[in-house]
Design a protein around this motif. Structure first.
Motif, mmCIF file in Angstrom:
data_model
loop_
_atom_site.group_PDB
_atom_site.id
_atom_site.type_symbol
_atom_site.label_atom_id
_atom_site.label_comp_id
_atom_site.label_asym_id
_atom_site.label_seq_id
_atom_site.Cartn_x
_atom_site.Cartn_y
_atom_site.Cartn_z
ATOM 1 N N TYR A 1 -8.357 1.395 5.146
ATOM 2 C CA TYR A 1 -8.161 0.323 6.113
ATOM 3 C C TYR A 1 -9.440 -0.436 6.365
ATOM 4 N N TYR B 1 -7.615 4.776 -4.640
ATOM 5 C CA TYR B 1 -7.331 4.229 -3.308
ATOM 6 C C TYR B 1 -6.743 2.825 -3.436
ATOM 7 N N LYS C 1 -6.467 -0.840 -0.820
ATOM 8 C CA LYS C 1 -6.827 -1.448 0.466
ATOM 9 C C LYS C 1 -6.592 -2.948 0.457
ATOM 10 N N ARG D 1 0.754 4.019 -2.974
ATOM 11 C CA ARG D 1 0.509 5.449 -2.730
ATOM 12 C C ARG D 1 1.639 6.291 -3.294
ATOM 13 N N CYS E 1 -7.210 -2.065 -5.638
ATOM 14 C CA CYS E 1 -6.791 -0.702 -5.916
ATOM 15 C C CYS E 1 -7.708 -0.142 -6.994
ATOM 16 N N ARG F 1 0.827 -1.213 0.000
ATOM 17 C CA ARG F 1 0.000 0.000 0.000
ATOM 18 C C ARG F 1 0.862 1.265 0.000
ATOM 19 N N TYR F 2 1.954 1.239 0.742
ATOM 20 C CA TYR F 2 2.872 2.384 0.734
ATOM 21 C C TYR F 2 3.452 2.580 -0.667
ATOM 22 N N VAL G 1 -4.952 5.492 1.202
ATOM 23 C CA VAL G 1 -4.824 4.140 1.732
ATOM 24 C C VAL G 1 -6.040 3.921 2.616
#
Length: 90
Positions: free
Chosen positions: A90, A34, A36, A23, A45, A19-20, A88
């Protein structure tokens, strides 16, 4: 031309900085959407922007250090006109 896709990534994609990386790549290529984690171990994504930038986004994620993608499902979606960031979730 601007496009939006839902991308579902399978393989070793959770707990590896996916996820990092997504992004960072989205910001680098000026994409919105986004990313997740899903309960089944995949990562979903939604990404919007120029199609060439989306292809570069996917290649950047694939080159992630610990990320091992075994498959990607891709679905084209309608554009979200007022979307301005990549989040991101959650």
């Amino acid at each position: 031309m601007e496009k939006r896709f839902r991308l579902c990534f399978y393989g070793i994609v959770q707990g590896v900085g996916f996820r990092y990386t997504a992004r960072h790549a989205a910001n680098m290529y000026r994409l919105t959407g986004y990313v997740k984690n899903e309960y089944d171990g995949s990562v979903t994504c939604e990404v919007q922007g120029e199609e060439a930038a989306i292809s570069r986004f996917v290649e950047t994620i694939k080159s992630g250090r610990f990320i091992e993608i075994s498959g990607i499902d891709r679905t084209e979606l309608d554009i979200i006109p007022d979307e301005r960031s990549f989040d991101v979730r959650y």
